[in-house]
Design a protein around this motif. Structure first.
Motif, PDB file in Angstrom:
ATOM      1  N   THR A   4      40.237  67.256  53.760  1.00 55.55           N
ATOM      2  CA  THR A   4      41.300  66.335  54.139  1.00 55.55           C
ATOM      3  C   THR A   4      41.851  65.670  52.888  1.00 55.55           C
ATOM      4  O   THR A   4      41.088  65.170  52.055  1.00 55.55           O
ATOM      5  CB  THR A   4      40.775  65.257  55.103  1.00 55.55           C
ATOM      6  OG1 THR A   4      40.304  65.878  56.297  1.00 55.55           O
ATOM      7  CG2 THR A   4      41.872  64.260  55.452  1.00 55.55           C
ATOM      8  N   LEU A  68      40.398  62.956  59.694  1.00 58.97           N
ATOM      9  CA  LEU A  68      39.075  62.872  59.081  1.00 58.97           C
ATOM     10  C   LEU A  68      37.959  63.496  59.905  1.00 58.97           C
ATOM     11  O   LEU A  68      36.950  63.937  59.332  1.00 58.97           O
ATOM     12  CB  LEU A  68      38.727  61.408  58.801  1.00 58.97           C
ATOM     13  CG  LEU A  68      39.513  60.731  57.675  1.00 58.97           C
ATOM     14  CD1 LEU A  68      39.185  59.242  57.634  1.00 58.97           C
ATOM     15  CD2 LEU A  68      39.217  61.378  56.334  1.00 58.97           C
ATOM     16  N   VAL A  74      36.776  65.039  51.460  1.00 60.17           N
ATOM     17  CA  VAL A  74      37.917  64.135  51.545  1.00 60.17           C
ATOM     18  C   VAL A  74      38.391  63.855  50.121  1.00 60.17           C
ATOM     19  O   VAL A  74      37.601  63.375  49.296  1.00 60.17           O
ATOM     20  CB  VAL A  74      37.557  62.819  52.251  1.00 60.17           C
ATOM     21  CG1 VAL A  74      38.778  61.900  52.310  1.00 60.17           C
ATOM     22  CG2 VAL A  74      37.014  63.089  53.652  1.00 60.17           C
ATOM     23  N   VAL A 106      36.634  56.862  56.557  1.00 61.88           N
ATOM     24  CA  VAL A 106      35.586  57.837  56.231  1.00 61.88           C
ATOM     25  C   VAL A 106      34.262  57.406  56.827  1.00 61.88           C
ATOM     26  O   VAL A 106      33.514  58.218  57.395  1.00 61.88           O
ATOM     27  CB  VAL A 106      35.471  58.009  54.697  1.00 61.88           C
ATOM     28  CG1 VAL A 106      34.225  58.829  54.335  1.00 61.88           C
ATOM     29  CG2 VAL A 106      36.714  58.685  54.148  1.00 61.88           C
TER      30      VAL A 106
END
Length: 331
Positions: A4, A68, A74, A106
């Motif tokens: 992501t 997410l 990430v 997150v």
């Protein structure tokens, strides 16, 4: 693997997403998130004929959660770039709130993901991210990386230009932090023969150019942009190295700005050499669960001039780190 990109519609985010879409066979799904224009970027990338699928989200309709959920990696270039006349303090005041909110996302939706923070000032935003994860009880120091790879890319490129060699022939570690005098390129370690052949004046100019290369780009763009393309390349290189390491164990040494958790081998030894700093850019060995070993012994190999630079970097880093930690603990 699902990756992501938070801040995918910005200058770094678009270029980075393109590189991940066309080059990274290890990523099966690329999820894009931004406050504006992410759908346009996603539509554009989805026309590229590679196997990586694309999804895109805006804040409405739980977009951050959807972007997410299930993410293994990430990567965060979100925030504003530094503009002419803007101090690092100015930049921090804008970006710290953004980073804290994304860190909360997150923590809620993919707490086990590897996280790579690009958003400047990295010296302070990585502590903001770590402290937010700590508040939620999900912080894993082995999986949080501040992206300082551009300093290494610049160091290799600039010394190659001076010595008429290929950048790939050098492995120059750059330690400390990711701004100005906190950037300490170790040319004596990674390019000893080429570096020793340079005059004192040329060495000084080379080091200054690595430390302040971002200013060079801002000026060349007449204040209308910053280092987006080179930063995207550098971030992609780090993502690819970490992905390769956690999936196959190959090419498993990187340099990154990390939290020196005492549970990681070499962390305590390094902290004893850098006045107890909790964050530092240093070469690390990776495994499937992230950082396994910190190379604290590299500091024993530097020359006197690099040692002097290191002392200055440590002093400046103390303030930068404290700013990020205090931002979250003071809330």
């Amino acid at each position: 693997m699902k990756a992501t990109v938070l801040g995918a519609a910005g200058g770094i985010g678009q270029s980075l997403s393109l590189l991940l879409k066309i080059n990274c066979h290890l990523i099966s799904e690329l999820s894009l998130y931004d406050v504006v224009n992410s759908h346009g970027v996603g539509a554009d990338l989805s026309h590229i004929s590679t196997n990586t699928s694309i999804s895109s989200y805006l804040p409405e309709n739980d977009g951050l959660q959807k972007a997410l959920c299930g993410a293994d990696f990430v990567i965060i270039p979100a925030g504003i770039p530094r503009k002419p006349g803007m101090t690092r303090d100015d930049l921090f005041s804008f970006n710290a709130k953004i980073i804290a909110s994304l860190a909360e996302g997150v923590a809620r939706y993919c707490p086990g993901a590897f996280v790579l923070v690009i958003s400047n000032p990295v010296n302070s935003t990585v502590p903001v991210f770590a402290e937010t994860l700590k508040k939620f009880g999900v912080f894993n120091a082995r999986k949080l990386f501040g992206v300082t790879t551009l300093d290494i890319v610049r160091a290799k490129t600039f010394i190659a230009d001076l010595t008429n060699k290929k950048p790939q022939s050098f492995r120059v570690p750059v330690i400390g932090g990711h701004s100005g005098a906190t950037i300490v390129p170790l040319f004596s370690v990674g390019a000893p023969e080429a570096y020793s052949s340079l005059s004192y004046e040329t060495k000084s100019a080379l080091i200054h150019r690595v430390q302040y290369g971002g200013d060079e780009v801002v000026e060349a763009k007449d204040g209308k942009g910053s280092a987006t393309l080179s930063m995207a390349y550098a971030a992609y290189a780090l993502v690819n190295q970490i992905l390769t390491a956690v999936t196959s164990g190959l090419d498993n040494e990187v340099v990154s700005y990390i939290y020196l958790d005492d549970s990681i081998k070499g962390a305590s030894e390094l902290k004893s050499k850098i006045n107890g700093l909790d964050y530092f850019a240093i070469p690390v060995k990776l495994g499937k669960e992230g950082i396994e070993i910190i190379d604290s012994q590299i500091l024993d190999r530097i020359d006197q001039a690099e040692g002097d630079m290191l002392e200055e970097a440590i002093e400046k880093l103390q303030g930068d780190i404290s700013k990020g930690v205090s931002f979250i603990r003071g809330q």
